[in-house]
Design a protein around this motif. Structure first.
Motif, mmCIF file in Angstrom:
data_model
loop_
_atom_site.group_PDB
_atom_site.id
_atom_site.type_symbol
_atom_site.label_atom_id
_atom_site.label_comp_id
_atom_site.label_asym_id
_atom_site.label_seq_id
_atom_site.Cartn_x
_atom_site.Cartn_y
_atom_site.Cartn_z
ATOM 1 N N ILE A 188 65.686 41.932 116.715
ATOM 2 C CA ILE A 188 66.470 42.246 115.810
ATOM 3 C C ILE A 188 67.844 41.488 116.159
ATOM 4 O O ILE A 188 68.467 40.961 115.203
ATOM 5 N N THR A 190 68.571 39.271 117.882
ATOM 6 C CA THR A 190 68.596 37.656 117.963
ATOM 7 C C THR A 190 68.209 36.823 116.652
ATOM 8 O O THR A 190 68.843 35.837 116.349
ATOM 9 N N TYR A 191 67.402 37.223 115.782
ATOM 10 C CA TYR A 191 66.875 36.776 114.722
ATOM 11 C C TYR A 191 67.894 36.920 113.407
ATOM 12 O O TYR A 191 67.984 36.033 112.864
ATOM 13 N N TYR A 192 68.440 38.290 113.212
ATOM 14 C CA TYR A 192 69.201 38.568 112.410
ATOM 15 C C TYR A 192 70.588 38.214 112.550
ATOM 16 O O TYR A 192 71.205 38.515 113.764
ATOM 17 N N LYS A 193 71.255 37.409 111.619
ATOM 18 C CA LYS A 193 72.972 37.145 111.960
ATOM 19 C C LYS A 193 73.703 37.996 111.104
ATOM 20 O O LYS A 193 74.153 37.662 110.082
ATOM 21 N N PHE A 194 73.904 39.354 111.771
ATOM 22 C CA PHE A 194 74.756 40.153 111.314
ATOM 23 C C PHE A 194 76.293 39.537 111.480
ATOM 24 O O PHE A 194 76.689 38.990 112.445
ATOM 25 N N PRO A 337 77.036 42.271 116.806
ATOM 26 C CA PRO A 337 76.511 42.255 115.609
ATOM 27 C C PRO A 337 76.208 43.474 114.491
ATOM 28 O O PRO A 337 75.347 44.213 115.209
ATOM 29 N N PRO A 339 75.545 45.413 111.139
ATOM 30 C CA PRO A 339 75.312 45.352 109.782
ATOM 31 C C PRO A 339 75.789 46.507 108.850
ATOM 32 O O PRO A 339 76.501 47.189 109.583
ATOM 33 N N GLU A 343 71.486 49.092 106.503
ATOM 34 C CA GLU A 343 70.802 48.428 107.474
ATOM 35 C C GLU A 343 70.957 49.185 108.736
ATOM 36 O O GLU A 343 69.809 49.120 109.580
ATOM 37 N N GLN A 344 71.972 49.514 109.370
ATOM 38 C CA GLN A 344 71.863 50.198 110.486
ATOM 39 C C GLN A 344 70.960 51.549 110.288
ATOM 40 O O GLN A 344 70.380 51.667 111.351
ATOM 41 N N ILE A 347 67.188 50.331 110.628
ATOM 42 C CA ILE A 347 66.796 49.892 111.780
ATOM 43 C C ILE A 347 66.717 50.987 112.839
ATOM 44 O O ILE A 347 65.771 51.224 113.593
#
Length: 381
Positions: A188, A190-194, A337, A339, A343-344, A347
Motif C-alpha cells: 500500500i 509503496t504502490y500508491y502515491k499518496f 503518505p 490519503p 481512503e484511510q 485501508i
C-alpha cells in the motif's frame, strides 16, 4: 490422569540409573565460522537456525573419535535458557560442549519420546534454586523420574506429539498471516502515491514519557495510573498492563496522560514497537504517546508506523549514543503518505479485519499451549 485401560504403579528411578549424560568435545571459537560447513549449535540456537559452523573435515575427525548423539535422542540446554529440550534429528551437526548435553538411553526401558516430555515438564528452578543459571550433570543423573509400561508410554507420547504437531501448524498459520499483513501494508505505501505531509502534522499532541524515581515507593505503591513499559507493546492494542504509578509519581516526573486511542511507540533502545491504547495511560522514558488529529484514523496511522517505509525513515534519524534513540523532534520531519479520510478508513478496515483474524489464531494457539501444559502437569508423577 491416565488412560482408562491402564492401572498399577509406575516404576521409579533416577535418570542416571537408566541413562548416561554425554557432551561433545570442546570446540574453540577460532574453529568456527559464519559461512558454511556442519552446523554448530550453541545454547541460544539449539532447535533454531544455526549462526555458526565448523568444517566438514574437523567434524569427520571428531566423529570417529568421540561419542555423538543418535537420531531420536534427547538434547537439553544446561545454561542460559536452562532445560530447553529437543529431539536430535540425526543430521550432521555439532553442539557446544557442557552447555548442551544429550541423554544416551541404551536400554530404552524409558522411551526417548516419553522421556522428552518428562524432561520438558521439569521445573528446574524449583529443583535446584530460585536463581538457577545452570543444570549440572549430577542434577540430571540424580533426577527422580517415574515411568509406566512401554505401551502406556507410547500412547502418552503419541497424544502429546499430536498436540505438538497442531501447535506447529497453528504457528505456521500465524506466521503466514503476519507475513500477509506485512506484505499488504508495504505494498500500500509503496504502490500508491499518496500526498505526503510531515509527521508533526498527523498529531494534535505527542511526547515522550518519564519514569518516576524507583527509589521512592510513594510514586508506585497503590498506584492507579497505568504505566506502560516496553513489555506492554506486544500486541496491536494495549488492553491490560502490569505496572502503575501514583498521582504523585506522575507529578514528580515527565510522564503525562496519553488519551485513549493514541499511538504508543517505543523510540528508545528497542525502537519500533507500536500499539494503540484502549484506555488512558502514561509511559516510561523511551516510549512516545502520540494523539492523532481528528482527521487521522488511528488504525491507519498504526499500520503506517509498522511499515518498512516508516522503519527505514526512523533508522535515518536515530541518534546513536549510550541508548539508541529516535527523538520526536527528528521524527517530526519524516514525510508520511496520508490519503484522505475515506481512503484511510478503507485501508484501516481491510487491515483491521486481517489483524482480527490473526488475533483469533493467536488466542487459539495459546489455548492449545495451555492444553498441553495441563496434560503435562497431570499425566506425569
Amino acid at each position: 490422569m491416565r488412560f482408562p485401560e491402564f492401572t498399577g504403579e509406575w516404576e521409579k528411578c533416577s535418570l542416571g540409573e537408566q541413562c548416561s549424560i554425554l557432551m561433545c568435545k570442546r570446540i574453540l571459537a577460532a574453529q568456527t565460522n559464519q559461512e558454511s560447513g556442519v552446523p554448530f549449535y550453541k545454547i541460544g540456537t539449539i532447535g533454531n537456525t544455526p549462526n555458526a559452523y565448523i568444517s566438514k573435515e574437523l567434524f569427520d575427525s571428531y566423529k570417529y573419535k568421540y561419542s555423538f548423539p543418535r537420531k531420536g535422542e534427547i538434547m537439553i540446554t544446561c545454561a542460559g535458557t536452562v532445560g530447553k529440550c529437543i529431539v536430535f534429528n540425526g543430521e550432521d551437526s555439532y553442539f557446544q560442549d557442557s552447555n548442551i548435553v544429550w541423554i544416551d538411553n541404551p536400554t530404552e526401558k524409558i522411551q526417548n519420546s516419553f522421556l522428552y516430555y518428562v524432561l520438558s515438564n521439569v521445573n528446574w528452578r524449583k529443583l535446584n534454586s530460585t536463581t538457577i543459571t545452570r543444570i549440572y550433570n549430577d542434577d540430571l543423573r540424580n533426577l527422580n523420574i517415574a515411568y509406566p509400561s512401554t505401551t502406556e508410554q507410547t500412547i502418552i507420547s503419541s497424544l502429546l506429539s499430536l498436540i505438538d504437531e497442531r501447535i506447529a501448524t497453528q504457528n505456521k498459520i500465524i506466521e503466514k498471516l503476519e507475513t500477509l499483513i506485512k506484505g499488504i501494508v508495504d505494498f500500500i505505501f509503496t504502490y500508491y502515491k499518496f500526498t505526503t505531509i510531515p509527521f508533526k502534522d498527523v498529531y494534535s499532541c505527542a511526547g515522550e514519557g518519564g519514569t518516576p524515581a524507583t527509589s521512592n515507593p510513594e510514586y508506585y505503591k497503590s498506584g492507579t495510573i497505568p504505566f506502560i513499559k516496553i513489555d506492554d507493546l506486544q500486541n496491536k492494542y494495549i488492553e491490560s498492563n502490569k505496572d502503575y504509578i501514583t498521582e504523585l509519581g506522575l507529578q514528580k516526573s515527565s510522564a503525562w496522560i496519553v488519551p485513549t486511542n493514541s499511538i504508543i511507540y517505543s523510540n528508545g533502545a528497542t525502537i519500533g514497537k507500536v500499539s494503540i491504547n484502549k484506555y488512558p495511560v502514561c509511559t516510561k522514558q523511551g516510549i512516545l504517546g502520540i494523539a492523532p488529529k481528528a482527521n487521522m484514523n488511528v488504525e491507519f496511522l498504526y499500520y503506517f508506523m509498522t511499515s518498512t517505509m516508516f522503519a527505514k525513515a526512523i533508522e535515518r534519524v536515530v541518534t546513536e549514543g549510550t541508548m539508541r534513540t529516535a527523538y520526536l523532534k527528528d521524527i517530526n520531519h519524516i514525510l508520511c503518505p496520508i490519503p484522505n479520510s475515506n481512503e484511510q478508513n478503507k485501508i484501516a478496515k481491510l487491515l483491521s479485519a486481517l489483524s482480527a483474524k490473526l488475533e483469533n489464531e493467536i488466542i487459539f494457539q495459546r489455548k492449545l499451549q495451555k492444553q498441553k501444559e495441563f496434560l503435562l502437569s497431570q499425566m506425569f508423577i
